[in-house]
Design an enzyme around this catalytic site. Structure first.
Site, mmCIF file in Angstrom:
data_model
loop_
_atom_site.group_PDB
_atom_site.id
_atom_site.type_symbol
_atom_site.label_atom_id
_atom_site.label_comp_id
_atom_site.label_asym_id
_atom_site.label_seq_id
_atom_site.Cartn_x
_atom_site.Cartn_y
_atom_site.Cartn_z
ATOM 1 N N SER A 37 77.824 -53.375 27.125
ATOM 2 C CA SER A 37 77.913 -51.781 26.511
ATOM 3 C C SER A 37 76.699 -50.954 26.792
ATOM 4 O O SER A 37 75.388 -51.211 26.799
ATOM 5 C CB SER A 37 78.037 -51.869 25.011
ATOM 6 O OG SER A 37 79.274 -52.881 24.856
ATOM 7 N N ARG A 89 72.620 -54.021 16.361
ATOM 8 C CA ARG A 89 71.878 -53.992 17.727
ATOM 9 C C ARG A 89 70.448 -53.395 17.806
ATOM 10 O O ARG A 89 69.956 -52.682 18.627
ATOM 11 C CB ARG A 89 72.882 -53.159 18.695
ATOM 12 C CG ARG A 89 74.365 -53.554 18.969
ATOM 13 C CD ARG A 89 74.298 -55.058 19.405
ATOM 14 N NE ARG A 89 75.889 -55.199 19.316
ATOM 15 C CZ ARG A 89 76.211 -56.164 18.334
ATOM 16 N NH1 ARG A 89 75.571 -56.492 17.393
ATOM 17 N NH2 ARG A 89 77.606 -56.318 18.122
ATOM 18 N N GLU A 135 72.775 -48.453 24.095
ATOM 19 C CA GLU A 135 72.266 -49.700 23.658
ATOM 20 C C GLU A 135 71.393 -50.426 24.601
ATOM 21 O O GLU A 135 70.592 -51.197 24.172
ATOM 22 C CB GLU A 135 73.628 -50.619 23.510
ATOM 23 C CG GLU A 135 73.525 -51.860 23.202
ATOM 24 C CD GLU A 135 74.903 -52.445 22.704
ATOM 25 O OE1 GLU A 135 75.771 -51.825 21.891
ATOM 26 O OE2 GLU A 135 75.116 -53.737 23.118
HETATM 27 C C1 LIG Z 1 79.109 -58.747 31.068
HETATM 28 C C2 LIG Z 1 78.272 -58.299 29.721
HETATM 29 C C3 LIG Z 1 78.509 -58.457 28.618
HETATM 30 C C4 LIG Z 1 77.848 -58.166 27.386
HETATM 31 N N1 LIG Z 1 78.264 -58.451 26.255
HETATM 32 C C5 LIG Z 1 77.474 -58.064 25.062
HETATM 33 C C6 LIG Z 1 78.139 -58.391 23.905
HETATM 34 O O1 LIG Z 1 79.277 -58.617 23.571
HETATM 35 N N2 LIG Z 1 77.233 -58.104 22.726
HETATM 36 C C7 LIG Z 1 75.954 -57.869 23.095
HETATM 37 O O2 LIG Z 1 75.271 -57.790 22.079
HETATM 38 N N3 LIG Z 1 75.404 -57.692 24.243
HETATM 39 C C8 LIG Z 1 76.266 -57.784 25.373
HETATM 40 N N4 LIG Z 1 75.687 -57.667 26.465
HETATM 41 C C9 LIG Z 1 74.132 -57.283 26.722
HETATM 42 C C10 LIG Z 1 73.292 -58.326 26.839
HETATM 43 O O3 LIG Z 1 73.812 -59.509 27.277
HETATM 44 C C11 LIG Z 1 72.727 -58.780 25.416
HETATM 45 O O4 LIG Z 1 72.130 -57.690 25.043
HETATM 46 C C12 LIG Z 1 71.536 -59.776 25.491
HETATM 47 O O5 LIG Z 1 71.364 -60.268 24.441
HETATM 48 C C13 LIG Z 1 70.369 -59.274 26.447
HETATM 49 O O6 LIG Z 1 69.495 -60.670 26.728
HETATM 50 P P1 LIG Z 1 68.636 -60.677 27.990
HETATM 51 O O7 LIG Z 1 67.894 -62.001 27.871
HETATM 52 O O8 LIG Z 1 69.377 -60.662 29.039
HETATM 53 O O9 LIG Z 1 67.589 -59.605 27.638
HETATM 54 P P2 LIG Z 1 67.125 -58.469 28.777
HETATM 55 O O10 LIG Z 1 68.267 -57.599 29.015
HETATM 56 O O11 LIG Z 1 66.317 -59.248 29.702
HETATM 57 O O12 LIG Z 1 66.146 -57.763 27.753
HETATM 58 C C14 LIG Z 1 66.585 -56.915 26.713
HETATM 59 C C15 LIG Z 1 65.398 -56.367 25.733
HETATM 60 O O13 LIG Z 1 65.057 -57.729 25.119
HETATM 61 C C16 LIG Z 1 63.512 -57.919 25.482
HETATM 62 N N5 LIG Z 1 63.254 -59.158 25.546
HETATM 63 C C17 LIG Z 1 63.860 -60.021 26.373
HETATM 64 N N6 LIG Z 1 63.566 -61.370 26.041
HETATM 65 C C18 LIG Z 1 62.210 -61.061 25.189
HETATM 66 C C19 LIG Z 1 61.762 -62.116 24.783
HETATM 67 N N7 LIG Z 1 61.734 -63.228 25.041
HETATM 68 N N8 LIG Z 1 60.436 -61.642 23.696
HETATM 69 C C20 LIG Z 1 60.425 -60.351 23.465
HETATM 70 N N9 LIG Z 1 61.272 -59.246 24.078
HETATM 71 C C21 LIG Z 1 62.433 -59.868 24.763
HETATM 72 C C22 LIG Z 1 63.201 -56.941 26.498
HETATM 73 O O14 LIG Z 1 61.944 -56.448 26.933
HETATM 74 C C23 LIG Z 1 64.424 -55.700 26.763
HETATM 75 O O15 LIG Z 1 63.846 -54.878 25.812
HETATM 76 C C24 LIG Z 1 76.329 -57.989 27.702
HETATM 77 C C25 LIG Z 1 75.833 -57.681 28.969
HETATM 78 C C26 LIG Z 1 76.693 -58.019 29.962
HETATM 79 C C27 LIG Z 1 76.220 -57.945 31.568
#
Ligand SMILES: Cc1cc2nc3c(=O)[nH]c(=O)nc-3n(C[C@H](O)[C@H](O)[C@H](O)COP(=O)(O)OP(=O)(O)OC[C@H]3O[C@@H](n4cnc5c(N)ncnc54)[C@H](O)[C@@H]3O)c2cc1C
Length: 282
Positions: free
Chosen positions: A201, A152, A272
Site C-alpha cells: 500500500s 502502521r 505508508e
Molecule cells: C505485494 C505486497 C503486499 C503487501 N501487503 C501488506 C499488508 O497487507 N500489510 C502491511 O502492513 N504491509 C504490506 N506490505 C508492505 C510490507 O510488506 C510490510 O510493511 C513489511 O512489514 C515490510 O517489511 P520489510 O522487512 O520488507 O521491511 P523493509 O521494507 O525492508 O523496511 C521497512 C522499514 O522498516 C525498517 N526495518 C526493517 N527491518 C528492520 C530491523 N530489523 N530493525 C529496524 N528497522 C527495520 C526499515 O529501515 C524501513 O524503515 C506489502 C508489500 C507488498 C510488496
C-alpha cells in the site's frame, strides 16, 4: 564495495548505500553500531522507497541467526531479519496459529514491527510479547508499549535495530491454518497486483468513508503513469514498476495522487511506504 539497493527493494529502484553490511549476530550488529555512522536497517525492502541518488548511511541487512526462527512452547522466537513466510511455516508446522494474517506480507519480523504491519484485522501488536532492539548504547528487550505500536506505526528510529522478537501464538491445527492461509491468498490475488513489482500500500487509509485505494480510483488514477512507474490498474493504492521505474517516478505519482485527493476530497493522504535517503513526498 558499493551496493546498489535496487537489488534489495521489491519495487526494484534505489541507488547505492554509502556502506553495506550483513551482520549475522547481535555482537556484530553492536560492533557496527559503535562505529558511529548513521545506520538504517532493511528487511526485504517490501515497504521501502530508496533515493535514486543513494543513501548516505551504513545500511544493514540481517542474516544468519538474525534471520532464523524457532518455536519454544507457544512462543515464536525470531531474528529481526527472519522472513514472515519462514515464521509462518514454523508456526504452522508446530500447530500454532495467530500469524496467518502475515501470509501475504512479504517482509521480515523487523520490518513488520517497524510499521506494525497487518492485514485482515491482525497486526504485529496483537502478538508481540517483546522485541530485542540494539542501539549504539546497548541492546535491550522492549515491550509493545515501549515501541509505541499503533496503526502502521511504531516509535522506532533509524539506528535502532530490531535484532529479535518473541511472538505469542495459540494452538491451531496445521490443516486449519493451511486452509485459512489459502483463503486469504485467494482474496489477496483477486484484489491486488500480486504478480507485479510494488511496495504494498502506498498510502495509509484516511479517516474517511473511502479507503485510499477507492479514493484514488475515484480520482481517475488507475493506470496513470509517470516515467517507468504506474498506478496499478488493478488497485489504485499500489504503484507498479512498469519496466524501468525510478524512485523519482514513484514519488511524482504519489505527489499527483496527494494533490488530487486534496482537491477532490479535502483529504491529506499520508504515505505508508518508508523513505530512505534524501527524498520526500510533496
Ligand atoms: C505485494 C505486497 C503486499 C503487501 N501487503 C501488506 C499488508 O497487507 N500489510 C502491511 O502492513 N504491509 C504490506 N506490505 C508492505 C510490507 O510488506 C510490510 O510493511 C513489511 O512489514 C515490510 O517489511 P520489510 O522487512 O520488507 O521491511 P523493509 O521494507 O525492508 O523496511 C521497512 C522499514 O522498516 C525498517 N526495518 C526493517 N527491518 C528492520 C530491523 N530489523 N530493525 C529496524 N528497522 C527495520 C526499515 O529501515 C524501513 O524503515 C506489502 C508489500 C507488498 C510488496
Amino acid at each position: 564495495m558499493s551496493v546498489h539497493l535496487s537489488r534489495y527493494t521489491t519495487l526494484g529502484t534505489g541507488g547505492p548505500a554509502r556502506e553495506f553490511a550483513q551482520p549475522t549476530s547481535v555482537a556484530e550488529v553492536e560492533a557496527l553500531l559503535r562505529r558511529g555512522l548513521p545506520v538504517a536497517t532493511i528487511g526485504l525492502g517490501s515497504n521501502l522507497l530508496v533515493a535514486d541518488e543513494g543513501v548516505d548511511a551504513l545500511v544493514l541487512k540481517l542474516g544468519g541467526e538474525l534471520a532464523a526462527a524457532e518455536i519454544h512452547g507457544d512462543v515464536l522466537r525470531a531474528g529481526g531479519g527472519a522472513a514472515n513466510a519462514v515464521c509462518l511455516h514454523r508456526a504452522r508446522s508446530a500447530g500454532l496459529g495467530g500469524f496467518e494474517f502475515a501470509c501475504a506480507i512479504p517482509g521480515t519480523i523487523g520490518g513488520g514491527i517497524w510499521m506494525n504491519a497487518g492485514a485482515y484485522g491482525g497486526d504485529f501488536s496483537q502478538l508481540l510479547a517483546r522485541a530485542l532492539v540494539a542501539t549504539a548504547e546497548g541492546t535491550d528487550w522492549l515491550t509493545p508499549e515501549e515501541l509505541g505500536l499503533s496503526y502502521r506505526h511504531s516509535r522506532l528510529q533509524h539506528g535502532q535495530v530490531v535484532v529479535g522478537a518473541e511472538l505469542r501464538l495459540h494452538p491451531r491445527p496445521p490443516d486449519e491454518i493451511k486452509v485459512a492461509v489459502r483463503e486469504l491468498n485467494v482474496q489477496r490475488k483477486a484484489a491486488q497486483p500480486t504478480n507485479r513489482r510494488t511496495f504494498g500500500s502506498v498510502f495509509k487509509n484516511p479517516d474517511h468513508e473511502l479507503s485510499a485505494g477507492r479514493m484514488l480510483e475515484a480520482c481517475g488514477l488507475k493506470g496513470y503513469r509517470i516515467g517507468g512507474a504506474q498506478i496499478s490498474p488493478k488497485h489504485a493504492n499500489f504503484i507498479e514498476n512498469a519496466g524501468d521505474a525510478r524512485t523519482a517516478d514513484a514519488l511524482a505519482l504519489m505527489a499527483e495522487a496527494r494533490r488530487r485527493a486534496r482537491e477532490q476530497y479535502g483529504v491529506d493522504l499520508v504515505h505508508e511506504v518508508e523513505l530512505l535517503g534524501d527524498i520526500e513526498v510533496t
